[in-house]
Design an enzyme around this catalytic site. Structure first.
Site: not given
Ligand code: PAF
Length: 285
Positions: A33, A36-37, A149, A153, A186-187
Protein backbone atom coordinates in the site's frame (compact mmCIF):
# COMPACT_ATOMS: atom_id res chain seq x y z
CA UNK A 1 -9.98 -5.83 11.62
CA UNK A 2 -10.28 -9.42 10.44
CA UNK A 3 -8.01 -11.19 7.95
CA UNK A 4 -9.80 -13.81 5.87
CA UNK A 5 -7.73 -16.27 3.83
CA UNK A 6 -10.36 -18.60 2.45
CA UNK A 7 -12.96 -18.00 -0.26
CA UNK A 8 -15.62 -19.94 1.65
CA UNK A 9 -15.09 -17.87 4.79
CA UNK A 10 -15.26 -14.63 2.79
CA UNK A 11 -18.53 -15.74 1.18
CA UNK A 12 -19.98 -16.65 4.59
CA UNK A 13 -19.03 -13.23 5.96
CA UNK A 14 -20.57 -11.39 2.97
CA UNK A 15 -23.77 -13.47 2.99
CA UNK A 16 -24.26 -12.84 6.71
CA UNK A 17 -23.75 -9.06 6.46
CA UNK A 18 -25.92 -8.75 3.35
CA UNK A 19 -28.61 -10.83 5.07
CA UNK A 20 -28.65 -8.18 7.78
CA UNK A 21 -29.14 -5.47 5.16
CA UNK A 22 -25.55 -4.18 5.30
CA UNK A 23 -23.67 -2.93 2.22
CA UNK A 24 -20.08 -3.89 1.43
CA UNK A 25 -17.50 -1.69 -0.27
CA UNK A 26 -14.57 -3.51 -1.88
CA UNK A 27 -11.14 -2.12 -2.72
CA UNK A 28 -9.36 -4.73 -4.87
CA UNK A 29 -5.55 -4.40 -4.59
CA UNK A 30 -2.32 -6.29 -5.11
CA UNK A 31 -1.03 -4.91 -1.79
CA UNK A 32 2.13 -2.95 -0.96
CA UNK A 33 0.00 0.00 0.00
CA UNK A 34 0.83 3.63 -0.67
CA UNK A 35 -1.29 6.72 0.05
CA UNK A 36 -3.16 6.21 -3.26
CA UNK A 37 -4.49 2.88 -1.98
CA UNK A 38 -5.39 4.49 1.34
CA UNK A 39 -7.42 7.17 -0.49
CA UNK A 40 -9.41 4.36 -2.20
CA UNK A 41 -10.01 2.77 1.21
CA UNK A 42 -11.20 6.07 2.67
CA UNK A 43 -13.72 6.37 -0.16
CA UNK A 44 -14.80 2.76 0.46
CA UNK A 45 -15.23 3.58 4.14
CA UNK A 46 -17.58 6.44 3.19
CA UNK A 47 -19.60 4.28 0.76
CA UNK A 48 -20.29 0.96 2.49
CA UNK A 49 -21.27 -0.28 5.95
CA UNK A 50 -18.35 -2.70 5.70
CA UNK A 51 -15.05 -2.17 3.99
CA UNK A 52 -13.28 -5.20 2.49
CA UNK A 53 -9.81 -4.81 0.94
CA UNK A 54 -8.52 -7.72 -1.11
CA UNK A 55 -4.80 -8.29 -1.39
CA UNK A 56 -4.01 -10.71 -4.20
CA UNK A 57 -1.05 -10.51 -6.54
CA UNK A 58 -2.90 -11.96 -9.50
CA UNK A 59 -0.62 -14.19 -11.61
CA UNK A 60 -2.90 -14.18 -14.66
CA UNK A 61 -2.48 -10.47 -15.33
CA UNK A 62 1.32 -10.70 -15.61
CA UNK A 63 2.85 -11.70 -18.94
CA UNK A 64 5.95 -13.85 -19.45
CA UNK A 65 9.05 -11.94 -18.35
CA UNK A 66 7.03 -9.42 -16.29
CA UNK A 67 7.47 -8.84 -12.56
CA UNK A 68 5.02 -11.33 -10.95
CA UNK A 69 7.71 -12.96 -8.78
CA UNK A 70 9.35 -9.66 -7.85
CA UNK A 71 6.17 -7.64 -7.32
CA UNK A 72 6.64 -5.92 -3.93
CA UNK A 73 4.82 -7.61 -1.05
CA UNK A 74 4.66 -6.69 2.65
CA UNK A 75 1.61 -8.20 4.32
CA UNK A 76 2.49 -7.10 7.85
CA UNK A 77 2.87 -3.45 6.88
CA UNK A 78 -0.27 -3.58 4.72
CA UNK A 79 -2.31 -5.03 7.59
CA UNK A 80 -1.16 -2.26 9.91
CA UNK A 81 -1.97 0.50 7.38
CA UNK A 82 -5.35 -1.05 6.58
CA UNK A 83 -6.27 -1.28 10.24
CA UNK A 84 -5.32 2.38 10.79
CA UNK A 85 -7.50 3.34 7.79
CA UNK A 86 -10.59 1.64 9.20
CA UNK A 87 -10.70 -1.49 7.03
CA UNK A 88 -13.01 -4.21 8.41
CA UNK A 89 -11.72 -7.19 6.46
CA UNK A 90 -8.53 -7.97 4.56
CA UNK A 91 -9.23 -10.77 2.09
CA UNK A 92 -6.10 -12.60 0.91
CA UNK A 93 -7.06 -15.77 -0.95
CA UNK A 94 -4.30 -18.25 -1.85
CA UNK A 95 -3.46 -18.57 -5.56
CA UNK A 96 -4.43 -22.25 -5.70
CA UNK A 97 -7.90 -21.47 -4.32
CA UNK A 98 -8.46 -18.69 -6.85
CA UNK A 99 -7.07 -20.79 -9.70
CA UNK A 100 -7.29 -24.52 -8.88
CA UNK A 101 -5.57 -26.89 -11.31
CA UNK A 102 -8.79 -27.51 -13.30
CA UNK A 103 -9.56 -23.76 -13.69
CA UNK A 104 -10.94 -22.93 -17.16
CA UNK A 105 -12.95 -19.68 -17.27
CA UNK A 106 -11.92 -16.16 -18.16
CA UNK A 107 -13.64 -12.84 -18.76
CA UNK A 108 -12.44 -10.97 -21.82
CA UNK A 109 -13.67 -7.45 -22.53
CA UNK A 110 -13.04 -7.21 -26.25
CA UNK A 111 -12.88 -3.67 -27.63
CA UNK A 112 -11.65 -1.28 -24.95
CA UNK A 113 -8.71 -3.55 -24.08
CA UNK A 114 -7.22 -3.59 -27.60
CA UNK A 115 -5.46 -0.22 -27.63
CA UNK A 116 -2.93 1.39 -25.23
CA UNK A 117 -1.56 -1.17 -22.72
CA UNK A 118 -3.45 -3.93 -24.54
CA UNK A 119 -0.92 -3.71 -27.39
CA UNK A 120 2.22 -4.43 -25.36
CA UNK A 121 0.46 -6.52 -22.65
CA UNK A 122 -1.99 -8.63 -24.71
CA UNK A 123 -3.23 -10.94 -21.92
CA UNK A 124 -3.13 -8.38 -19.11
CA UNK A 125 -6.71 -7.12 -19.10
CA UNK A 126 -8.17 -10.60 -19.48
CA UNK A 127 -6.35 -11.46 -16.23
CA UNK A 128 -7.60 -8.28 -14.55
CA UNK A 129 -11.26 -8.60 -15.52
CA UNK A 130 -11.26 -12.31 -14.67
CA UNK A 131 -9.91 -11.78 -11.17
CA UNK A 132 -12.09 -8.73 -10.53
CA UNK A 133 -15.17 -10.66 -11.67
CA UNK A 134 -14.22 -13.50 -9.29
CA UNK A 135 -13.70 -11.02 -6.42
CA UNK A 136 -17.12 -9.49 -7.11
CA UNK A 137 -18.74 -12.90 -7.04
CA UNK A 138 -16.99 -13.87 -3.77
CA UNK A 139 -17.30 -10.57 -1.84
CA UNK A 140 -20.59 -9.35 -3.38
CA UNK A 141 -19.84 -5.65 -2.91
CA UNK A 142 -22.37 -2.90 -3.56
CA UNK A 143 -19.46 -0.53 -4.31
CA UNK A 144 -15.99 -1.18 -5.72
CA UNK A 145 -13.33 1.50 -5.75
CA UNK A 146 -10.51 1.79 -8.32
CA UNK A 147 -7.87 4.41 -9.10
CA UNK A 148 -7.97 6.42 -12.33
CA UNK A 149 -4.23 5.94 -12.86
CA UNK A 150 -5.10 2.56 -14.40
CA UNK A 151 -7.57 4.32 -16.67
CA UNK A 152 -7.94 1.52 -19.21
CA UNK A 153 -8.47 -1.00 -16.40
CA UNK A 154 -11.26 1.17 -15.00
CA UNK A 155 -12.93 1.47 -18.42
CA UNK A 156 -12.67 -2.32 -18.95
CA UNK A 157 -14.15 -3.05 -15.52
CA UNK A 158 -17.06 -0.65 -16.11
CA UNK A 159 -17.71 -2.35 -19.46
CA UNK A 160 -17.59 -5.81 -17.87
CA UNK A 161 -20.02 -4.79 -15.11
CA UNK A 162 -22.41 -3.35 -17.68
CA UNK A 163 -22.13 -6.30 -20.10
CA UNK A 164 -22.51 -8.96 -17.40
CA UNK A 165 -25.18 -7.07 -15.41
CA UNK A 166 -23.11 -7.23 -12.23
CA UNK A 167 -24.91 -5.31 -9.50
CA UNK A 168 -22.04 -3.18 -8.21
CA UNK A 169 -21.35 0.55 -8.47
CA UNK A 170 -17.86 1.22 -9.80
CA UNK A 171 -16.26 4.30 -8.25
CA UNK A 172 -13.19 5.86 -9.90
CA UNK A 173 -10.85 7.95 -7.74
CA UNK A 174 -8.41 10.65 -8.94
CA UNK A 175 -4.73 9.85 -9.41
CA UNK A 176 -2.79 10.35 -6.19
CA UNK A 177 0.48 12.17 -6.88
CA UNK A 178 3.65 12.95 -4.92
CA UNK A 179 4.21 16.67 -4.30
CA UNK A 180 6.42 16.87 -7.40
CA UNK A 181 3.72 15.24 -9.57
CA UNK A 182 4.90 11.61 -9.84
CA UNK A 183 1.82 9.35 -9.84
CA UNK A 184 1.95 6.91 -6.92
CA UNK A 185 2.49 3.28 -7.89
CA UNK A 186 3.74 0.25 -5.99
CA UNK A 187 6.29 -0.12 -8.82
CA UNK A 188 7.89 3.26 -7.93
CA UNK A 189 9.75 1.20 -5.33
CA UNK A 190 11.90 -0.24 -8.15
CA UNK A 191 13.23 3.22 -9.16
CA UNK A 192 16.80 4.21 -8.25
CA UNK A 193 17.21 7.86 -7.10
CA UNK A 194 18.31 8.84 -10.64
CA UNK A 195 15.36 7.01 -12.21
CA UNK A 196 12.99 8.60 -9.70
CA UNK A 197 14.19 12.02 -10.92
CA UNK A 198 13.96 10.95 -14.57
CA UNK A 199 10.39 9.65 -14.06
CA UNK A 200 9.23 13.24 -13.54
CA UNK A 201 9.47 13.79 -17.30
CA UNK A 202 6.12 11.95 -17.53
CA UNK A 203 4.25 14.44 -15.37
CA UNK A 204 6.11 17.35 -16.98
CA UNK A 205 5.03 16.15 -20.42
CA UNK A 206 1.40 15.82 -19.31
CA UNK A 207 1.43 19.34 -17.84
CA UNK A 208 2.79 20.70 -21.12
CA UNK A 209 -0.02 18.92 -22.98
CA UNK A 210 -2.55 20.48 -20.63
CA UNK A 211 -1.03 23.90 -21.22
CA UNK A 212 -1.21 23.51 -25.02
CA UNK A 213 -4.78 22.27 -24.74
CA UNK A 214 -5.78 25.26 -22.57
CA UNK A 215 -4.19 27.56 -25.16
CA UNK A 216 -6.59 26.10 -27.73
CA UNK A 217 -4.58 23.34 -29.44
CA UNK A 218 -6.98 20.57 -30.52
CA UNK A 219 -4.84 18.57 -32.98
CA UNK A 220 -3.66 15.41 -31.22
CA UNK A 221 -0.61 15.18 -33.49
CA UNK A 222 0.67 18.55 -32.26
CA UNK A 223 0.11 17.73 -28.58
CA UNK A 224 1.57 14.22 -28.84
CA UNK A 225 4.71 15.40 -30.58
CA UNK A 226 5.46 17.86 -27.74
CA UNK A 227 4.76 15.21 -25.10
CA UNK A 228 7.03 12.72 -26.84
CA UNK A 229 9.85 15.20 -27.28
CA UNK A 230 9.83 15.98 -23.53
CA UNK A 231 10.01 12.27 -22.65
CA UNK A 232 12.59 11.48 -25.34
CA UNK A 233 14.87 14.20 -23.95
CA UNK A 234 15.19 12.09 -20.80
CA UNK A 235 17.92 9.48 -21.39
CA UNK A 236 16.56 6.93 -18.91
CA UNK A 237 13.06 6.97 -20.42
CA UNK A 238 11.81 4.76 -23.23
CA UNK A 239 8.28 5.38 -24.55
CA UNK A 240 5.89 2.45 -24.98
CA UNK A 241 3.01 4.64 -26.16
CA UNK A 242 1.59 8.14 -25.89
CA UNK A 243 -1.95 8.44 -27.22
CA UNK A 244 -5.05 10.58 -27.05
CA UNK A 245 -8.24 8.52 -27.03
CA UNK A 246 -11.95 8.89 -26.53
CA UNK A 247 -12.65 8.30 -22.79
CA UNK A 248 -15.31 5.66 -23.42
CA UNK A 249 -14.16 3.71 -26.50
CA UNK A 250 -10.41 4.24 -25.94
CA UNK A 251 -10.02 4.57 -29.71
CA UNK A 252 -7.39 7.00 -31.02
CA UNK A 253 -8.72 10.34 -32.15
CA UNK A 254 -7.19 13.04 -34.35
CA UNK A 255 -9.02 16.16 -33.21
CA UNK A 256 -10.13 16.80 -29.63
CA UNK A 257 -13.83 17.66 -29.89
CA UNK A 258 -14.99 15.41 -27.04
CA UNK A 259 -13.75 14.29 -23.65
CA UNK A 260 -10.46 12.45 -24.16
CA UNK A 261 -7.72 10.82 -22.15
CA UNK A 262 -4.07 11.45 -22.89
CA UNK A 263 -2.55 8.17 -21.72
CA UNK A 264 1.09 7.15 -21.73
CA UNK A 265 3.33 4.27 -20.74
CA UNK A 266 7.10 4.40 -20.58
CA UNK A 267 9.95 2.43 -19.15
CA UNK A 268 12.17 4.34 -16.76
CA UNK A 269 15.20 2.10 -16.59
CA UNK A 270 13.55 -1.32 -16.27
CA UNK A 271 10.38 -0.06 -14.59
CA UNK A 272 7.25 0.38 -16.69
CA UNK A 273 5.12 3.32 -15.51
CA UNK A 274 1.78 4.61 -16.75
CA UNK A 275 0.06 7.96 -16.28
CA UNK A 276 -2.75 10.00 -17.84
CA UNK A 277 -4.72 13.22 -17.83
CA UNK A 278 -8.19 14.06 -19.08
CA UNK A 279 -8.50 16.67 -21.85
CA UNK A 280 -12.08 17.88 -22.07
CA UNK A 281 -13.09 20.84 -24.29
CA UNK A 282 -16.05 21.58 -22.01
CA UNK A 283 -13.58 22.33 -19.14
CA UNK A 284 -12.25 25.24 -21.23
CA UNK A 285 -15.59 27.00 -21.74
O1 PAF B 1 -5.08 -2.38 -9.98
C1 PAF B 1 -4.71 -3.42 -9.40
O2 PAF B 1 -4.04 -3.38 -8.37
C2 PAF B 1 -5.07 -4.77 -10.01
O3 PAF B 1 -5.05 -4.74 -11.38
C3 PAF B 1 -6.42 -5.32 -9.48
C4 PAF B 1 -7.57 -4.42 -9.89
C5 PAF B 1 -6.37 -5.45 -7.98
C6 PAF B 1 -6.67 -6.70 -10.09
O4 PAF B 1 -5.69 -7.60 -9.74
Amino acid sequence: MQTINSIKEMQTFSNREMGEGKTIALVPTMGFFHPGHLSLMEEGRRRGDFLVVSIFVNPTQFGAGEDYEDYPRDMERDQKLAEETGVDVIFTPPVDEMYPSDYQTCVNVEEVTRNLCGISRPAHFRGVTTVVCKLFSIVKPSFAIFGEKDFQQLVAIRQMVSDLNIDVKIVGMPIYREEDGLALSSRNKYLTPDERKAALCLFRSLMRAKELFRQGERKTEEILSEVMSIIKAEQLAEIDYVKICDVKTLKDIEQINQETVLALAAKIGKTRLIDNIILNPSDCI
